[in-house]
Write a protein that holds these residues in place. Structure first.
Motif, PDB file in Angstrom:
ATOM      1  N   SER A 120     -78.395   2.334  81.762  1.00 31.40           N
ATOM      2  CA  SER A 120     -77.976   1.625  80.556  1.00 31.40           C
ATOM      3  C   SER A 120     -76.455   1.589  80.384  1.00 31.40           C
ATOM      4  O   SER A 120     -75.950   1.180  79.357  1.00 31.40           O
ATOM      5  CB  SER A 120     -78.634   2.256  79.333  1.00 31.40           C
ATOM      6  N   TRP A 126     -70.767   0.630  75.119  1.00 33.13           N
ATOM      7  CA  TRP A 126     -72.105   0.431  74.535  1.00 33.13           C
ATOM      8  C   TRP A 126     -71.979  -0.245  73.178  1.00 33.13           C
ATOM      9  O   TRP A 126     -71.106   0.101  72.376  1.00 33.13           O
ATOM     10  CB  TRP A 126     -72.797   1.779  74.342  1.00 33.13           C
ATOM     11  N   LYS A 158     -84.162   4.202  68.997  1.00 40.37           N
ATOM     12  CA  LYS A 158     -83.705   3.621  70.264  1.00 40.37           C
ATOM     13  C   LYS A 158     -84.476   2.332  70.570  1.00 40.37           C
ATOM     14  O   LYS A 158     -83.892   1.319  70.975  1.00 40.37           O
ATOM     15  CB  LYS A 158     -83.918   4.628  71.397  1.00 40.37           C
ATOM     16  N   THR A 162     -82.811  -1.303  71.163  1.00 38.06           N
ATOM     17  CA  THR A 162     -82.809  -2.028  72.447  1.00 38.06           C
ATOM     18  C   THR A 162     -83.560  -3.352  72.320  1.00 38.06           C
ATOM     19  O   THR A 162     -83.230  -4.315  72.989  1.00 38.06           O
ATOM     20  CB  THR A 162     -83.384  -1.179  73.603  1.00 38.06           C
ATOM     21  N   GLN A 165     -81.198  -5.854  71.506  1.00 40.61           N
ATOM     22  CA  GLN A 165     -80.144  -5.974  72.544  1.00 40.61           C
ATOM     23  C   GLN A 165     -78.978  -5.007  72.370  1.00 40.61           C
ATOM     24  O   GLN A 165     -77.890  -5.235  72.887  1.00 40.61           O
ATOM     25  CB  GLN A 165     -79.588  -7.419  72.632  1.00 40.61           C
ATOM     26  N   ALA A 167     -77.453  -1.081  72.995  1.00 36.99           N
ATOM     27  CA  ALA A 167     -77.673  -0.033  73.994  1.00 36.99           C
ATOM     28  C   ALA A 167     -78.314   1.201  73.372  1.00 36.99           C
ATOM     29  O   ALA A 167     -79.094   1.904  74.015  1.00 36.99           O
ATOM     30  CB  ALA A 167     -76.345   0.363  74.645  1.00 36.99           C
ATOM     31  N   ASP A 168     -77.965   1.472  72.117  1.00 40.28           N
ATOM     32  CA  ASP A 168     -78.478   2.684  71.479  1.00 40.28           C
ATOM     33  C   ASP A 168     -78.280   2.551  69.965  1.00 40.28           C
ATOM     34  O   ASP A 168     -77.715   1.548  69.492  1.00 40.28           O
ATOM     35  CB  ASP A 168     -77.738   3.929  72.012  1.00 40.28           C
TER      36      ASP A 168
END
Ligand code: PMP
Length: 307
Positions: A120, A126, A158, A162, A165, A167-168
């Protein structure tokens, strides 16, 4: 793990995530004793009884790393029960140690494995979302314990992030509404050259990477402290980054619609120092490294890793 056990059925186990790095001539485990201590603390916080001591755990983890024969790997010791009883009365259960070893690429700039990033990793930083799922209240769960069950809340945050879209996600403290941590990592905020990371009065894991970064920052002359971090402090930051054993140091480019300088100067300096520390090139921190016992015969077992 046995399907009919309380660890599997109820998510009752404690564990660690530890890295082993290729250092000059050998492999070394990063902050092994601190991780083993946290595993013991987690067990104590949950009231899990077991027969392992600190030295015992360190030797077993080190031996597992040696037996895997991997220079860079991720170690996951876990105290779980395989007893075939569906009870949540931990007094009735016997917990034993299992250690999984996973191959893992590195993600530290300038380190020997640079360019082999976790799945990721986003070079431009991120993108994070502020989650609606807060960390569990300390009145319901000891946030200092690294226990399997608490990761349900990480999974909720999470997964929602995701799907959108990101990352975290960043989770807030349930009571104060302040910034706590990301789903599997701690968070740092940089403003005017000063670093702050949420204090342990809020519901977050006392990350060992977090502690390492605080030590390195002070060593580099960057003012760094633990303190309350309001959402407004986060959004007003010049730089934001995450720390964790699996993700190491990860630069953050945005939180929702607020953008930061990714790969900023403070992040760059710390990521470099951290890379040196874990690979044995920062001599003041050789004490953080435990050489793996190379006299153990390797038994390679390769598995993929997910963060
Ligand atoms: N917070 C949570 C919820 C985590 O799972 C982790 C990973 N262990 C961290 C923070 C970072 O801790 P550490 O640096 O010790 O890996």
């Amino acid at each position: 793990m046995r399907f009919g056990s309380s660890s599997f059925q109820h998510g009752i186990a404690v564990f660690e995530g530890i890295r082993c790095y290729a250092t000059s001539g050998e492999s070394s485990i990063f902050r092994l004793e601190d991780h083993a201590r946290r595993l013991l603390d987690s067990a104590r916080l949950l009231g899990i009884e077991h027969g392992y001591g600190l030295d015992d755990l360190c030797v077993k983890i080190s031996t597992a790393a040696a037996a895997a024969g991997l220079q860079n790997c991720y170690l996951r010791p876990m105290l779980a029960t395989g007893d075939p009883y569906l009870t949540v009365d931990l007094n009735a259960l016997h917990f034993t140690l299992t250690i999984e070893v996973w191959p893992i690429p590195l993600s530290i700039p300038d380190s020997p494995g640079a360019g082999m990033e976790p799945s990721s990793y986003q070079p431009a930083g991120w993108r994070l979302a502020l989650s609606e799922w807060r960390r569990p209240s300390p009145a319901s769960f000891p946030s200092r314990a690294k226990a399997t069950g608490i990761y349900v809340t990480s999974a909720l945050a999470k997964t929602a992030a995701t799907r959108a879209q990101y990352a975290d996600a960043i989770q807030l403290d349930p009571l104060s509404g302040r910034v706590a941590e990301a789903t599997s990592a701690n968070i740092f905020v940089v403003r005017d050259g000063k670093i702050v990371t949420p204090w342990l009065a809020d519901a977050l894991l006392a990350g060992i990477t977090r502690d390492s970064v605080l030590v390195l920052a002070r060593e580099l002359g960057v003012p760094a402290r633990e303190g309350p971090v309001e959402v407004a402090d986060l959004l007003a930051a010049d730089e934001v980054f995450l720390t964790g054993t699996a993700c190491e140091l990860v630069t953050v480019s945005s939180v929702d619609d607020t953008h930061f300088v990714p790969d900023g100067p403070v992040f760059g300096m710390l990521a470099h120092a951290f890379g040196e520390a874990v690979t044995g090139e920062r001599f003041g921190h050789l004490g953080w490294l435990t050489p793996v016992n190379s006299s153990v015969e390797p038994q390679v077992r390769q598995q993929p890793i997910g963060l």
